[in-house]
Write an enzyme that holds these catalytic residues in place. Structure first.
Site, PDB file in Angstrom:
ATOM      1  N   ILE B  74     -31.314   0.155 -47.392  1.00  0.00           N
ATOM      2  CA  ILE B  74     -30.069   0.686 -48.137  1.00  0.00           C
ATOM      3  C   ILE B  74     -30.107   2.320 -47.757  1.00  0.00           C
ATOM      4  O   ILE B  74     -29.080   2.689 -47.554  1.00  0.00           O
ATOM      5  CB  ILE B  74     -29.690   0.326 -49.323  1.00  0.00           C
ATOM      6  CG1 ILE B  74     -29.965  -1.212 -49.661  1.00  0.00           C
ATOM      7  CG2 ILE B  74     -28.519   0.787 -49.793  1.00  0.00           C
ATOM      8  CD1 ILE B  74     -29.133  -2.038 -48.586  1.00  0.00           C
ATOM      9  N   ASN B 130     -37.606   7.159 -60.052  1.00  0.00           N
ATOM     10  CA  ASN B 130     -37.936   6.687 -58.629  1.00  0.00           C
ATOM     11  C   ASN B 130     -38.854   7.226 -57.604  1.00  0.00           C
ATOM     12  O   ASN B 130     -38.228   8.437 -57.049  1.00  0.00           O
ATOM     13  CB  ASN B 130     -36.821   5.958 -57.820  1.00  0.00           C
ATOM     14  CG  ASN B 130     -36.830   5.272 -57.033  1.00  0.00           C
ATOM     15  OD1 ASN B 130     -38.074   5.033 -56.464  1.00  0.00           O
ATOM     16  ND2 ASN B 130     -35.853   4.888 -56.229  1.00  0.00           N
ATOM     17  N   CYS B 133     -39.028   4.546 -53.337  1.00  0.00           N
ATOM     18  CA  CYS B 133     -38.161   4.199 -52.447  1.00  0.00           C
ATOM     19  C   CYS B 133     -38.810   4.403 -50.967  1.00  0.00           C
ATOM     20  O   CYS B 133     -38.969   5.328 -50.523  1.00  0.00           O
ATOM     21  CB  CYS B 133     -36.792   4.838 -52.278  1.00  0.00           C
ATOM     22  SG  CYS B 133     -35.870   4.096 -51.100  1.00  0.00           S
ATOM     23  N   ILE B 194     -43.507  -3.507 -59.384  1.00  0.00           N
ATOM     24  CA  ILE B 194     -43.581  -2.629 -58.249  1.00  0.00           C
ATOM     25  C   ILE B 194     -42.322  -2.581 -57.590  1.00  0.00           C
ATOM     26  O   ILE B 194     -41.536  -3.376 -57.704  1.00  0.00           O
ATOM     27  CB  ILE B 194     -44.531  -3.239 -57.230  1.00  0.00           C
ATOM     28  CG1 ILE B 194     -43.997  -4.842 -56.820  1.00  0.00           C
ATOM     29  CG2 ILE B 194     -46.000  -3.493 -57.694  1.00  0.00           C
ATOM     30  CD1 ILE B 194     -44.874  -5.290 -55.548  1.00  0.00           C
ATOM     31  N   GLY B 246     -40.909  -7.715 -59.507  1.00  0.00           N
ATOM     32  CA  GLY B 246     -41.213  -8.090 -58.137  1.00  0.00           C
ATOM     33  C   GLY B 246     -41.290  -9.658 -57.904  1.00  0.00           C
ATOM     34  O   GLY B 246     -42.114 -10.332 -58.235  1.00  0.00           O
TER      35      GLY B 246
END
Lengths: 266, 306
Positions: B74, B130, B133, B194, B246
């Site tokens: 994304i 984060n 990513c 994760i 996950g």
């Protein structure tokens, strides 16, 4: 239009042409909010593979005297998800979420419209034609062009005829109707008649051509697009489509799947 | 009906009514799921990753389904922190559920400014940093694969906010416990893991990648065993709460993570498959406690017998 999730019972699942199916689902809550151009997300695999739902336009409502009790979907088997659907029988249940997305803006009864469908892209257009005809009390001013690869793949003709619309049919191989692209007679019609609105759904290359024709003649044009999609409700952002505005993506699920063609870089 | 069991868990200073959170990037800004989920029943809502400025994300195609999972690239498309606070947070503030803001930057300074901006905002219970990513060129995972770099970043964020800080870890490393220990030493109140595992898929007919970004992040049931192993390792290595993420599709999956040592879980890809997955998992946890005669979900956290 509030989306909901239903375990919808399959009323019928008929192969109407090789690899093309009409699926009737009992889903009153979804049918209640469904408009032409909206879609549903279907899962036929229980808790197994494939993982993700598949998006389908609503082909029509199943109406009884009490009102709409379900929806119909027109689909083509292209992968494991649709293969699982094709293997289902009447009485089985499918997990369906909908109605989702923004559908077609209905033209005014005085406006002349042309509807162009390519292959399975006819799916949302029959529902649209039905609503247009109902709104104007007849088929006057509604023209349809339907194209496909070959005769077997031409869909929706009987449904348009039942509405009083005699569609122009094209096939790539000439096995039915004119041997040309759907955009050939469409272009001719636009040039001669200069209609007020073009509606289209089909392969991206076809939509690109339709959008160019409409833009050239300054005619409003609404297209329904198809993309990969995980959630259908604006969370995954996987269904991005390029807009004409640099650096801006639109989303097929919440901004579409129907767009004014001028907003998209097709 | 299920009031006899206690699903509350503590994530540091934060007490959640149950351990079921949403994973960032899979639940929009919360409101998207209001037709399907009673948002007030969730343990916490982690919103889509926010940056200082709005971000358009990557070109399509952005997703592709793979065996028992999906790849996404994304590219952290989001409306930016200011629009989030102005347009989306008011809806979330009316909920009883804690909201956790997931943030990412391209530089340490951007992370610092995000932390400082959120610090004074009511209705954001915690920050999830984060550093994992895989789909953005600058920042993102670059901060999450080196223990010293990750520690510097988390220390900088820590100094800018009094809110609880959780750090979302990347599995795309040799030893995830080393990164976990480093960010805890730098002041993280908890760690979540994760994030997706970097992967790719190819269309053999066209001989082209299926994602415009070429590579993407793998999620879904395919990654659950990897996530579970890493959660178990990290839970033994650090003394702060671990949030397990996950491939959690149902209550049994969630229980596996809790037993392995997670104090809470995040549900991600499952939301796409079943928009009511989070609520069904909460109910499933209650049922489990009732069935096995336990009073509190805390009894099973880290209860793995080896």
């Amino acid at each position: 239009m509030r989306a909901c999730r239903q375990e919808a019972e399959i009323l019928w699942n008929r192969e109407i042409a090789p690899g093309r199916y009409r699926l009737g689902l009992e889903a009153p809550a979804i049918a209640a909010g469904a408009n032409p151009g909206c879609f549903v997300m279907v899962r036929a695999s229980g808790t197994g593979a494939p993982l993700l739902r598949r998006p389908f336009s609503v082909y029509g409502l199943i109406e009884e005297r009490s009102g709409a009790i379900g929806i119909e979907i027109l689909y083509r088997v292209v992968g494991p998800g649709t293969a699982r659907m094709a293997a289902c029988a009447g009485g089985d249940r499918l997990d369906v979420v909908g109605p989702l997305g923004r559908g077609f803006r209905l033209a005014e009864p005085s406006e002349r419209v042309v509807i162009a469908g390519g292959g399975i892209g006819v799916a949302p257009l029959v529902f649209l034609a039905r609503r247009l005809v109902r709104k104007r009390g007849g088929a006057e001013g509604v023209v349809a062009v339907v194209g496909a690869g070959c005769e077997n793949e031409v869909l929706g003709v009987d449904e348009f005829r039942a509405l009083g619309i005699e569609p122009v049919v094209t096939t790539d191989d000439g096995s039915c109707g004119l041997q040309c692209r759907v955009t050939d007679p469409l272009g001719g019609y636009i040039e001669r008649q200069c209609p007020d609105m073009v509606y289209a759904c089909g392969p991206t290359a076809m939509l690109r051509c339709v959008a160019q024709l409409a833009s050239k003649h300054r005619i409003a044009c609404q297209v329904s697009v198809e993309t990969m999609m995980a959630c259908g409700m604006g969370a995954c952002l996987g269904c991005a489509v390029e807009s004409t505005e640099p650096g801006v993506y639109l989303h097929a699920c919440t901004d579409g799947p129907v767009f004014d063609a001028g907003r998209l870089r097709l | 009906m299920r009031q006899d069991v206690d699903l509350r868990v503590d994530i540091g200073r934060l007490t959640l009514r149950n351990p079921v959170m949403t994973a960032s990037g899979t639940f929009g800004y919360g409101g998207e799921y209001a037709p399907f989920v009673d948002l007030d029943r969730l343990g916490a809502i982690v919103v889509k990753g926010l940056s200082l400025q709005p971000s358009a994300g990557n070109p399509p195609p952005r997703i592709v389904e793979t065996a028992c999972g999906m790849l996404n690239a994304i590219g952290l498309e989001n409306i930016g922190i200011e629009d989030f606070v102005r347009k989306r947070l008011p809806f979330l503030q009316r909920l009883q559920t804690p909201v956790i803001a997931n943030v990412y930057g391209k530089t340490v300074n951007e992370y610092e400014r995000l932390a400082a901006r959120i610090d004074g905002v009511d209705g954001i219970a915690a920050i999830e940093v984060n550093i994992s990513c895989p789909n953005v060129r600058a920042g993102g995972m670059a901060f999450g694969v080196d223990a010293a770099v990750a520690a510097d970043l988390v220390g900088a964020v820590r100094r800018r906010t009094a809110k609880p800080v959780t750090v979302k870890l990347s599995p795309n490393v040799t030893d995830i416990t080393a990164i976990a220990k480093a960010v805890v030493a730098a002041g993280a109140d908890s760690v979540s893991l994760i994030n997706t595992i970097t992967g790719m898929a190819i269309d053999v007919r066209k001989r082209r990648p299926r994602l415009a970004n070429i590579t993407g992040g793998l999620s879904g049931p395919a990654i659950k065993p990897v996530a579970l192993r890493m959660v178990w390792e990290v839970a033994r290595a650090v003394d702060v709460p671990v949030i397990g993420v996950g491939g959690i599709m149902n209550a049994e999956d969630a229980l596996e993570f809790l037993i392995a040592g997670a104090s809470a879980v995040q549900v991600g890809t499952a939301n796409f498959v079943n928009p009511a997955a989070t609520e069904e998992i909460i109910d499933g946890l209650s049922d489990y406690l009732l069935k096995f005669g336990m009073r509190s979900i805390r009894e099973i956290i880290g209860s793995l017998e080896t």
